[in-house]
Design a protein around this motif. Structure first.
Motif, PDB file in Angstrom:
ATOM      1  N   ILE A  48       0.868  -1.185   0.000  1.00 18.49           N
ATOM      2  CA  ILE A  48       0.000   0.000   0.000  1.00 18.49           C
ATOM      3  C   ILE A  48       0.901   1.230   0.000  1.00 18.49           C
ATOM      4  CG2 ILE A  48      -1.778   1.306   1.221  1.00 18.49           C
ATOM      5  CD1 ILE A  48      -2.630  -1.343   2.538  1.00 18.49           C
ATOM      6  N   GLN A  49       0.927   1.946  -1.116  1.00 15.85           N
ATOM      7  CA  GLN A  49       1.776   3.124  -1.254  1.00 15.85           C
ATOM      8  C   GLN A  49       0.990   4.377  -1.635  1.00 15.85           C
ATOM      9  OE1 GLN A  49       4.883   1.856   0.349  1.00 15.85           O
ATOM     10  NE2 GLN A  49       5.336   3.668  -0.869  1.00 15.85           N
ATOM     11  N   GLY A  50      -0.326   4.256  -1.692  1.00 16.79           N
ATOM     12  CA  GLY A  50      -1.141   5.412  -2.005  1.00 16.79           C
ATOM     13  C   GLY A  50      -2.535   5.247  -1.434  1.00 16.79           C
ATOM     14  N   PHE A  51      -3.174   6.368  -1.132  1.00 22.10           N
ATOM     15  CA  PHE A  51      -4.553   6.316  -0.671  1.00 22.10           C
ATOM     16  C   PHE A  51      -5.274   7.591  -1.109  1.00 22.10           C
ATOM     17  CE2 PHE A  51      -1.794   7.755   2.799  1.00 22.10           C
ATOM     18  CZ  PHE A  51      -2.349   8.968   3.163  1.00 22.10           C
ATOM     19  N   ALA A  52      -6.570   7.453  -1.280  1.00 18.00           N
ATOM     20  CA  ALA A  52      -7.403   8.571  -1.700  1.00 18.00           C
ATOM     21  C   ALA A  52      -8.776   8.416  -1.075  1.00 18.00           C
ATOM     22  CB  ALA A  52      -7.513   8.630  -3.222  1.00 18.00           C
ATOM     23  N   PHE A  53      -9.408   9.535  -0.748  1.00 19.43           N
ATOM     24  CA  PHE A  53     -10.762   9.493  -0.210  1.00 19.43           C
ATOM     25  C   PHE A  53     -11.374  10.886  -0.241  1.00 19.43           C
ATOM     26  CE2 PHE A  53      -7.898  10.105   3.396  1.00 19.43           C
ATOM     27  CZ  PHE A  53      -8.457  11.197   4.036  1.00 19.43           C
ATOM     28  N   LYS A  54     -12.689  10.916  -0.197  1.00 17.54           N
ATOM     29  CA  LYS A  54     -13.449  12.157  -0.058  1.00 17.54           C
ATOM     30  C   LYS A  54     -14.322  12.034   1.183  1.00 17.54           C
ATOM     31  CE  LYS A  54     -15.554  14.161  -3.589  1.00 17.54           C
ATOM     32  NZ  LYS A  54     -16.567  14.392  -4.666  1.00 17.54           N
ATOM     33  N   VAL A  55     -14.323  13.086   2.010  1.00 19.30           N
ATOM     34  CA  VAL A  55     -15.157  13.120   3.206  1.00 19.30           C
ATOM     35  C   VAL A  55     -16.315  14.077   2.967  1.00 19.30           C
ATOM     36  CG1 VAL A  55     -15.250  13.598   5.679  1.00 19.30           C
ATOM     37  CG2 VAL A  55     -13.150  12.681   4.673  1.00 19.30           C
ATOM     38  N   LEU A  56     -17.528  13.602   3.218  1.00 21.13           N
ATOM     39  CA  LEU A  56     -18.722  14.429   3.119  1.00 21.13           C
ATOM     40  C   LEU A  56     -19.125  14.883   4.523  1.00 21.13           C
ATOM     41  CD1 LEU A  56     -20.740  12.156   0.653  1.00 21.13           C
ATOM     42  CD2 LEU A  56     -19.065  13.946   0.105  1.00 21.13           C
ATOM     43  N   PHE A  57     -19.442  16.175   4.688  1.00 23.08           N
ATOM     44  CA  PHE A  57     -19.772  16.683   6.017  1.00 23.08           C
ATOM     45  C   PHE A  57     -20.949  17.658   5.942  1.00 23.08           C
ATOM     46  CE2 PHE A  57     -16.398  19.419   4.312  1.00 23.08           C
ATOM     47  CZ  PHE A  57     -16.929  20.690   4.474  1.00 23.08           C
ATOM     48  N   PRO A  58     -21.714  17.794   7.057  1.00 20.84           N
ATOM     49  CA  PRO A  58     -22.883  18.685   7.067  1.00 20.84           C
ATOM     50  C   PRO A  58     -22.444  20.141   7.234  1.00 20.84           C
ATOM     51  CG  PRO A  58     -22.653  17.601   9.192  1.00 20.84           C
ATOM     52  CD  PRO A  58     -21.588  17.011   8.312  1.00 20.84           C
ATOM     53  N   THR A  59     -22.749  20.972   6.285  1.00 20.85           N
ATOM     54  CA  THR A  59     -22.325  22.374   6.326  1.00 20.85           C
ATOM     55  C   THR A  59     -23.055  23.175   7.394  1.00 20.85           C
ATOM     56  OG1 THR A  59     -23.922  22.868   4.574  1.00 20.85           O
ATOM     57  CG2 THR A  59     -21.651  22.401   3.901  1.00 20.85           C
ATOM     58  N   GLU A  60     -24.187  22.675   7.890  1.00 24.00           N
ATOM     59  CA  GLU A  60     -24.872  23.390   8.966  1.00 24.00           C
ATOM     60  C   GLU A  60     -24.165  23.233  10.309  1.00 24.00           C
ATOM     61  OE1 GLU A  60     -26.926  19.337   8.633  1.00 24.00           O
ATOM     62  OE2 GLU A  60     -26.002  20.835   7.316  1.00 24.00           O
ATOM     63  N   LEU A  61     -23.198  22.294  10.372  1.00 24.46           N
ATOM     64  CA  LEU A  61     -22.446  22.070  11.611  1.00 24.46           C
ATOM     65  C   LEU A  61     -20.947  22.316  11.447  1.00 24.46           C
ATOM     66  CD1 LEU A  61     -24.139  18.755  12.838  1.00 24.46           C
ATOM     67  CD2 LEU A  61     -24.653  21.091  13.571  1.00 24.46           C
ATOM     68  N   VAL A  62     -20.434  22.069  10.259  1.00 28.00           N
ATOM     69  CA  VAL A  62     -18.992  22.116  10.016  1.00 28.00           C
ATOM     70  C   VAL A  62     -18.667  23.214   9.008  1.00 28.00           C
ATOM     71  CG1 VAL A  62     -16.998  20.830   9.146  1.00 28.00           C
ATOM     72  CG2 VAL A  62     -18.728  19.663  10.532  1.00 28.00           C
TER      73      VAL A  62
END
Length: 369
Positions: A62-76
């Protein structure tokens, strides 16, 4: 015929279980006050039997990783990713971090030959830490509300260096664990300072929080998990259950009687007594023990960060000259460890050093204390 059918079913189930072996990408969960900041650990668990990993061999680590985080804009308000843990001190070939309304993403990859990621195969969950999400909460976030941080399945991926082998949710080789931030009514303590009093005690002080019934002091050492060290009523604590030549990481949170706050900043303390402390320019005679003690202390900090110790150096010892390279090696090793545990790197005098000075030794000592 019936026995044959049962055996066939068992074989299919067994093969299916093997095929379902998955590495795991995990977001942690924390507490923060409205308008405050939470530090969410990002971890990867390298399990055997998957397409990628330390058990598969060269070319498919494992030499690479990728991800997207979704978050609530009314709190964050925002989320920012920084490398930490085993990925903090190695240089990436490629690193991209992007953010939009309600999402934040990153893509990171490393050269296997020059910067292998040192995963520990089949370690306990959540695995090895590779980063931190700095989550800034909205000032009007309601108390006790929970901001769920969701890993977007189509974007999550682990890969080898060349990205010719990938693990994804769709392929069944990667599973995801989402995180969260809970909004507390209690403000987090600030300005935590940990100071070792020789080899038997560590004293801690911090700025108190209005409305706090008491505090919790949490401690980690040798790369282990944080455990509760004490619950003082005042904004100070003395930890007497420490061992010599060990680096302890501390963080504190306030309790208002029921609910906890987020954690304070992290600070470290190393239980070591240095010879000729402080060293004085033009007065203190340079000694081999000054260098060997620093190596012990820096290796202790690296142990608490989960990093390997400095390699043995045959040029260090009684009767041998103390060289500028010795100081440079210690600086590099120390700052790598401090960065890995989310502490500020030390800013050193004379970079790189040409001749060894008292200030060089004292700065390194201050960086481990």
């Amino acid at each position: 015929m019936r026995r044959t059918s049962l055996l066939a079913i068992v074989a299919i189930l067994f093969l299916g279980a093997r095929a379902r072996a998955q590495d795991v990408l995990t977001l942690g969960s924390e507490i923060a006050s409205a308008g405050g900041v939470a530090s969410i650990p990002v971890s990867i668990l390298d399990r055997s039997g998957t397409p990628l990993g330390t058990d598969v061999g060269s070319g498919n680590r494992i030499q690479g990783f990728a991800f997207k985080v979704l978050f609530p804009t009314e709190l964050v308000t925002s989320i920012a990713f920084t490398r930490a843990g085993i990925a903090a001190t190695i240089t990436p070939m490629h690193a991209t971090a992007l953010q939009g309304s309600g999402w934040s993403s990153c893509i990171v990859s490393f050269n296997e030959s020059s910067n292998p990621i040192a995963f520990n195969l089949n370690t306990t969950a959540p695995g090895d830490r590779v980063g931190t999400l700095t989550v800034t909460m909205r000032g009007d976030a309601p108390i006790n509300s929970v901001a769920t941080l969701i890993l977007d399945p189509p974007s999550a991926m682990l890969s080898n260096q060349t990205s010719t082998t990938r693990e994804t949710v769709a392929s069944g080789s990667l599973s995801l664990v989402n995180g969260s931030v809970t909004v507390s009514a209690v403000q987090a303590p600030t300005n935590l300072i940990a100071t070792a009093n020789g080899i038997t005690q560590v004293s801690l002080t911090w700025t108190g929080v209005a409305g706090a019934d008491h505090y919790e002091v949490w401690r980690s050492f040798n790369g282990g998990a944080y455990t509760l060290a004490g619950s003082p009523a005042a904004a100070a604590f003395t930890d007497s259950s420490v061992s010599a030549n060990t680096t302890y990481l501390y963080r504190v949170r306030a309790i208002d009687g029921v609910d906890p706050s987020g954690y304070s900043n992290i600070d470290l303390a190393t239980t070591i007594v240095f010879t000729d402390d402080p060293v004085v320019a033009t007065s203190t005679i340079v000694k081999a023990v000054h260098l060997t003690q620093l190596r012990t202390a820096v290796n202790s900090v690296r142990a608490s960060a989960g990093l390997a110790p400095l390699g043995s150096d045959p040029t260090v010892g009684v009767g041998l000259a103390i060289r500028a390279q010795h100081i440079t090696d210690l600086r590099t090793a120390l700052n790598a460890a401090r960065t890995a545990v989310s502490l500020t790197a030390v800013s050193f005098t004379d970079t790189p050093p040409v001749i060894v000075k008292a200030v060089h030794v004292q700065e390194l000592r201050n960086g481990v204390k």
